[in-house]
Motif scaffolding. Structure first.
Motif, mmCIF file in Angstrom:
data_model
loop_
_atom_site.group_PDB
_atom_site.id
_atom_site.type_symbol
_atom_site.label_atom_id
_atom_site.label_comp_id
_atom_site.label_asym_id
_atom_site.label_seq_id
_atom_site.Cartn_x
_atom_site.Cartn_y
_atom_site.Cartn_z
ATOM 1 N N GLU A 1 -38.480 -1.461 3.823
ATOM 2 C CA GLU A 1 -38.357 -2.099 2.510
ATOM 3 C C GLU A 1 -37.549 -3.372 2.632
ATOM 4 O OE1 GLU A 1 -36.972 0.137 -0.901
ATOM 5 O OE2 GLU A 1 -38.397 1.739 -0.407
ATOM 6 N N ASN A 2 -37.982 -4.400 1.943
ATOM 7 C CA ASN A 2 -37.265 -5.676 1.923
ATOM 8 C C ASN A 2 -36.939 -6.136 3.356
ATOM 9 O OD1 ASN A 2 -35.904 -7.919 1.101
ATOM 10 N ND2 ASN A 2 -34.081 -6.839 0.364
ATOM 11 N N ALA A 3 -37.906 -5.999 4.246
ATOM 12 C CA ALA A 3 -37.625 -6.282 5.657
ATOM 13 C C ALA A 3 -38.718 -7.097 6.340
ATOM 14 C CB ALA A 3 -37.437 -4.986 6.420
ATOM 15 N N ALA A 4 -39.888 -7.174 5.740
ATOM 16 C CA ALA A 4 -41.016 -7.792 6.449
ATOM 17 C C ALA A 4 -41.159 -9.265 6.099
ATOM 18 C CB ALA A 4 -42.306 -7.048 6.126
ATOM 19 N N ASP A 5 -41.510 -10.051 7.110
ATOM 20 C CA ASP A 5 -41.819 -11.462 6.886
ATOM 21 C C ASP A 5 -43.278 -11.629 6.486
ATOM 22 O OD1 ASP A 5 -39.317 -12.824 7.889
ATOM 23 O OD2 ASP A 5 -39.827 -11.582 9.620
ATOM 24 N N ALA A 6 -44.090 -10.639 6.859
ATOM 25 C CA ALA A 6 -45.516 -10.745 6.578
ATOM 26 C C ALA A 6 -46.129 -9.357 6.473
ATOM 27 C CB ALA A 6 -46.212 -11.533 7.684
ATOM 28 N N VAL A 7 -47.149 -9.248 5.604
ATOM 29 C CA VAL A 7 -47.892 -7.997 5.466
ATOM 30 C C VAL A 7 -49.367 -8.311 5.604
ATOM 31 C CG1 VAL A 7 -48.611 -6.207 3.836
ATOM 32 C CG2 VAL A 7 -46.203 -6.824 4.004
ATOM 33 N N PHE A 8 -50.052 -7.469 6.383
ATOM 34 C CA PHE A 8 -51.499 -7.622 6.515
ATOM 35 C C PHE A 8 -52.195 -6.347 6.042
ATOM 36 C CE2 PHE A 8 -55.433 -6.867 8.819
ATOM 37 C CZ PHE A 8 -56.147 -7.982 8.435
ATOM 38 N N LEU A 9 -53.178 -6.500 5.171
ATOM 39 C CA LEU A 9 -53.915 -5.352 4.647
ATOM 40 C C LEU A 9 -55.380 -5.459 5.035
ATOM 41 C CD1 LEU A 9 -52.501 -5.271 0.992
ATOM 42 C CD2 LEU A 9 -51.816 -3.794 2.899
ATOM 43 N N LEU B 1 -42.022 -6.502 1.759
ATOM 44 C CA LEU B 1 -41.682 -7.897 2.061
ATOM 45 C C LEU B 1 -40.232 -8.206 1.708
ATOM 46 C CD1 LEU B 1 -44.948 -9.604 0.809
ATOM 47 C CD2 LEU B 1 -44.046 -9.760 3.123
ATOM 48 N N LYS B 2 -39.678 -9.174 2.450
ATOM 49 C CA LYS B 2 -38.313 -9.617 2.164
ATOM 50 C C LYS B 2 -38.270 -10.275 0.784
ATOM 51 C CE LYS B 2 -36.793 -10.607 6.873
ATOM 52 N NZ LYS B 2 -36.737 -11.628 7.908
ATOM 53 N N SER B 3 -37.233 -9.994 0.032
ATOM 54 C CA SER B 3 -37.171 -10.602 -1.291
ATOM 55 C C SER B 3 -36.897 -12.097 -1.201
ATOM 56 C CB SER B 3 -36.105 -9.914 -2.133
ATOM 57 O OG SER B 3 -34.843 -10.104 -1.523
ATOM 58 N N SER B 4 -36.419 -12.547 -0.044
ATOM 59 C CA SER B 4 -36.188 -13.978 0.121
ATOM 60 C C SER B 4 -37.484 -14.732 0.407
ATOM 61 C CB SER B 4 -35.194 -14.225 1.248
ATOM 62 O OG SER B 4 -35.654 -13.626 2.435
ATOM 63 N N GLY B 5 -38.570 -14.007 0.637
ATOM 64 C CA GLY B 5 -39.847 -14.679 0.815
ATOM 65 C C GLY B 5 -40.644 -14.154 1.985
ATOM 66 N N GLY B 6 -41.953 -14.263 1.891
ATOM 67 C CA GLY B 6 -42.816 -13.819 2.974
ATOM 68 C C GLY B 6 -44.252 -14.172 2.658
ATOM 69 N N ARG B 7 -45.152 -13.763 3.556
ATOM 70 C CA ARG B 7 -46.566 -14.079 3.385
ATOM 71 C C ARG B 7 -47.370 -12.796 3.411
ATOM 72 N NH1 ARG B 7 -48.912 -18.656 2.035
ATOM 73 N NH2 ARG B 7 -50.480 -18.548 3.687
ATOM 74 N N ILE B 8 -48.496 -12.817 2.699
ATOM 75 C CA ILE B 8 -49.375 -11.652 2.699
ATOM 76 C C ILE B 8 -50.793 -12.097 2.995
ATOM 77 C CG2 ILE B 8 -49.880 -11.742 0.207
ATOM 78 C CD1 ILE B 8 -49.781 -8.631 0.294
ATOM 79 N N CYS B 9 -51.556 -11.199 3.635
ATOM 80 C CA CYS B 9 -52.974 -11.464 3.868
ATOM 81 C C CYS B 9 -53.752 -10.181 3.658
ATOM 82 C CB CYS B 9 -53.216 -11.955 5.295
ATOM 83 S SG CYS B 9 -54.966 -12.049 5.717
ATOM 84 N N SER B 10 -54.893 -10.308 3.007
ATOM 85 C CA SER B 10 -55.799 -9.170 2.900
ATOM 86 C C SER B 10 -57.154 -9.592 3.431
ATOM 87 C CB SER B 10 -55.917 -8.728 1.443
ATOM 88 O OG SER B 10 -56.965 -7.793 1.335
ATOM 89 N N PHE B 11 -57.732 -8.712 4.244
ATOM 90 C CA PHE B 11 -59.065 -8.968 4.797
ATOM 91 C C PHE B 11 -60.030 -8.010 4.120
ATOM 92 C CE2 PHE B 11 -62.435 -7.774 7.702
ATOM 93 C CZ PHE B 11 -62.880 -8.970 8.223
#
Lengths: 454, 375
Positions: free
Chosen positions: B170-178, B194-204
């Protein structure tokens, strides 16, 4: 990792889809999309924050303020059966009125609100059409900007949108494939030849993390400008991973000639005569990349050549150097460059590099075939070119030479989509003509003697 | 072991890629005493040890290349347990998620581990991949692969359903991929990771409906996501080939006709200058004396012709025979003697025309402002 905006560092400004990289300097005016402001108030805000331009300065905004300025659209039409082409007459606000509103200091959002209220056809438009209308006006009048942390992704996007010619019309698909196809990771030793303002180097440096080695090949005596790279706010240690090497020394290297020594470095002790010093300091010399970085992207580039600017307690101080001081600076610089050259020379000669990346405007075959010796067997390479034919030639040369396998000459098609409810379709405009990529793996064509064959 | 790029020779327990041809590569784990059968005969593992990566290796019936694995080679050779992600999409995902050494990434699902290997490569040695797979069998097999490939330090695989159980951090990832059938339902879980300070997400997603639901949710006011972007990538791989096409007979047999047609005023006054453009292709001429032997037409034929008026009389049109010893066999074009030869890129008849829609967004809950009106 710093998540907060700091003066003295490069950032990426964003308004709508428009990006710009600038260095934030105290009290230094920034011009961006016809807006003028000084960045001082941004200091300490989180990256990604939204600011409003107000009387030449930045004001951090929050969601409530934005909500207040929103016009709730209440009425809209079903389709376009009632729409009559009025040839611009539907807008009752005249140009003068808008200019006056601006002068009165009304915000872009207030102006958009007025435009909506004074458009006779707005309420008859469908909801979708209304959104489109407002978005279009926002592009023109909005006074919100965002300040982002510079990352290779944003720098690449910026160049693709604003300066495609400076990066050989490369698109995201080629850029991204170059660094995966060459297996770039922390610690990689990479030979790079790019004429893309340092954009590719920026991405490579990001992927190298804290260690690795880049042999940066360049044309001419001094490294070419690396503006894009300079936006990454690299630390001194990371700059040290880049070792520039002139392409003109590649032939001598292959022939086994040692690197010529720099006459200026040997002359160091003897130069006492002021005239001699003058002539040495005023001979054509390009400033090292780090210093160039300071000058770039500023609107008024007023720094006199080779004088250094430093920050003391947030204030700019300029030191005018005497000629002998200038010479000392120059010798120091040359010394550094020579050390880099020697390091790169040894890297190339050892033949143990992990990857070769090329994206240049030159004919790739002679350069690449000469670089093959520096690459260790089983290691990958990627060569981008704007045109297909030079890569076709290189493809054939490599297959004939038996020194590379897994050769692939690719072209990528990338399409953006608008994904909105009931309005999903590919973007009307799509980019094409974005170059070709040749990838492969080096092999050792000799049969090793150790392998006993049955 | 195997993805360690620092060694240049094969050791026991290494994963190596046996290269037999462009479309025929084989991943092999080197084990004491084992033998792998290839189409070039038996490959004795014991003899492989100490062999230099990238060098030829003798099998019983021919030789192969032994390559050091990279995530990209693994993607082309790995055993498929699911539909997998391919190099162009993987490249775009790692780029757009801004992955670099030290990044913490969450992935669901692991599938066959094609993308996982590329992520681990990019975030190592200081970053970490938390990958979630709800299928027991795939979970176990991928786990064994990570272990065998020496990647355990930078990856942890979890057997769970991300929609019900969430990501392990929790509140630890820089990026998430789904890459799951209902990405929209996993969005709250992704936001939590994702980190509450910011991050990126991608879904395929292969299908547009899933993509639409996912985008709608990303754009909902207060979601914390912005800069939503959906793209599609198709890569076309070319084959470089020399092609020879025949030049048809338009009746130039009669010397007088030929002279007329090829003269400066005729329609073909340009035609046999192709020798100047050899990069694109050149005309292969067969003469009566040396049938079947190609020879280049003389260069800058027309210019010379224009320059020297007197030579005009003895030759037919623009093409002459009196240039030099190597041009002796060159005669004027005629249908049966000519072919147009050039090098070209041939695209395969069928390619992956669609893999999936890639949706990217930034997560920045602390500073995310909803600037879009009327939504």
């Amino acid at each position: 990792m710093n998540d907060y905006i700091t003066l003295g560092e490069s950032v990426i400004l964003k308004k709508g889809d428009v990006l710009k990289a600038v260095k934030l300097l105290p009290k230094k005016l920034i011009v961006f999309e016809r807006m003028r402001f000084v960045p001082d108030n941004a200091e300490g805000a989180l990256f990604g924050s939204t600011f409003k331009i107000d009387r030449g300065g930045l004001v951090l905004v929050n969601q409530e303020e934005v909500n207040q300025e929103k016009n709730a659209v209440t009425q809209s039409g079903q389709d376009n059966r009632g729409i009559v082409d009025t040839h611009g007459d539907s807008q009752t606000l005249k140009r003068e009125c808008i200019l006056q509103m601006k002068e009165e200091g009304q915000s872009g959002e207030q102006i958009i609100g007025n435009l909506v209220n004074n458009s006779s056809t707005f309420t008859g438009k469908t909801k979708f059409s209304q959104t489109k209308y407002v978005k279009k006006k926002q592009k023109k009048y909005s006074s919100y900007i965002q300040i982002h942390k510079p990352t290779a992704r944003l720098i690449c996007k910026l160049y693709i949108n604003r300066e495609p010619a400076k990066i050989l019309n490369m698109n995201l698909d080629s850029i991204s494939q170059i660094v995966t196809a060459t297996n770039i990771r922390q610690g990689s030793k990479v030979v790079v030849l790019e004429t893309c303002s340092g954009m590719l180097l920026a991405l490579i440096m990001e992927r190298l993390g804290l260690e690795g080695c880049v042999v940066n090949l360049h044309v001419g005596e001094t490294p070419s400008n690396l503006f894009a790279l300079s936006h990454l706010n690299l630390s001194e240690d990371k700059w040290k991973l880049i070792n520039s090497f002139p392409l003109s020394q590649l032939g001598p290297l292959i022939a086994g000639h040692p690197l010529p020594s720099d006459p200026l470095l040997n002359a160091e002790v003897e130069v006492k005569d002021p005239e001699m010093i003058y002539s040495l300091t005023h001979e054509q010399d390009v400033v090292v990349v780090e210093e160039k970085a300071n000058l770039m992207s500023q609107d008024g580039n007023d720094e006199p050549d080779k004088d250094t600017t430093s920050f003391v307690n947030g204030k700019r101080k300029r030191h005018y150097l005497t000629d002998s001081e200038k010479l000392a600076v120059k010798i120091e610089r040359r010394k550094k460059r020579h050390e880099q050259k020697e390091f790169a020379y040894n890297c190339l000669q050892k033949g143990q590099m992990d990857a070769i990346i090329m994206a240049c405007r030159f004919h790739p075959t002679p350069i690449f075939m000469s670089l093959m010796g520096s690459l260790a067997p089983s290691k990958p390479f990627a060569i981008y070119h704007e045109y297909q034919e030079p890569l076709m030639e290189l493809f054939v040369q490599l297959s004939v030479s038996n020194s590379a396998i897994n050769l692939q000459l690719c072209e990528t098609f990338m399409r953006n989509y608008q994904v909105l409810s009931e309005r999903t379709h590919p973007h009307v405009m799509m980019s094409t003509g974005r170059g070709y990529l040749l990838t492969g793996t080096k092999v050792n064509k000799e049969l090793p003697s150790t392998n006993k064959s049955d | 072991m195997g993805f360690d790029t620092s060694r240049s020779n094969v050791a026991y327990n290494d994963l190596v890629i046996v290269f037999m041809g462009h479309d025929s590569m084989l991943p092999v784990t080197v084990k004491q005493g084992e033998i792998t059968q290839t189409k070039f005969g038996a490959l004795k593992h014991n003899e492989l040890v100490g062999h230099e990566f990238g060098a030829k290796f003798n099998c019983t019936k021919g030789w192969v290349y032994i390559l050091q694995p990279t995530p990209e080679l693994w993607t082309t050779t790995l055993p498929h347990r699911t539909q997998i992600l391919y190099a162009p999409d993987i490249a775009m995902i790692t780029f757009q998620l801004e992955l670099k050494p030290g990044s913490v990434v969450c992935e669901s699902g692991t599938g066959s581990g094609s993308l996982s290997h590329a992520i681990i490569r990019t975030v190592a040695p200081t970053g970490h991949l938390h990958t979630v797979e709800f299928n027991q069998d795939r979970y176990e097999k991928a786990g064994v692969e990570f272990e065998n490939h020496g990647l355990s330090k930078n990856v942890t695989i979890y057997h769970r359903d991300v929609i019900n159980d969430g990501f392990p951090v929790e509140n630890a990832a820089d990026a998430v991929f789904l890459d799951i059938p209902r990405p929209d339902e996993a969005l709250p879980q992704a936001a939590k990771a994702l980190k509450s300070s910011g991050g990126r997400i991608c879904s395929f997603s292969p299908c547009i409906e899933q993509t639409q639901r996912f985008c709608a949710l990303l754009r909902r006011p207060g979601s914390g996501f912005r800069d939503v972007e959906t793209i599609e990538i198709v890569r076309k791989s070319h084959n470089v080939k020399r092609v020879n096409i025949p030049v048809a007979d338009i009746g130039l047999g009669n010397p007088e006709v030929k002279q007329h047609v090829l003269s400066d005023k005729g329609p073909l006054n340009y035609a046999y200058e192709t020798g100047d453009d050899l990069a694109i292709g050149h005309v292969i001429v067969r003469t009566n004396q040396e049938a079947g032997k190609p020879c280049k037409p003389p260069k800058r034929q027309k210019v010379e012709n224009v320059d020297s008026q007197e030579s005009n009389s003895e030759a037919s049109g623009n093409v002459q025979q009196k240039k030099g010893p190597e041009d002796k066999g060159y005669t004027a074009p005629s249908a049966t003697k000519f072919g147009y030869s050039f090098r070209t890129c041939i695209a395969p008849k069928e390619i992956y025309g669609h893999t999936g829609y890639l949706t990217f967004a930034s997560y920045c809950p602390e500073v995310c402002l909803d600037l879009d009106w009327c939504q």
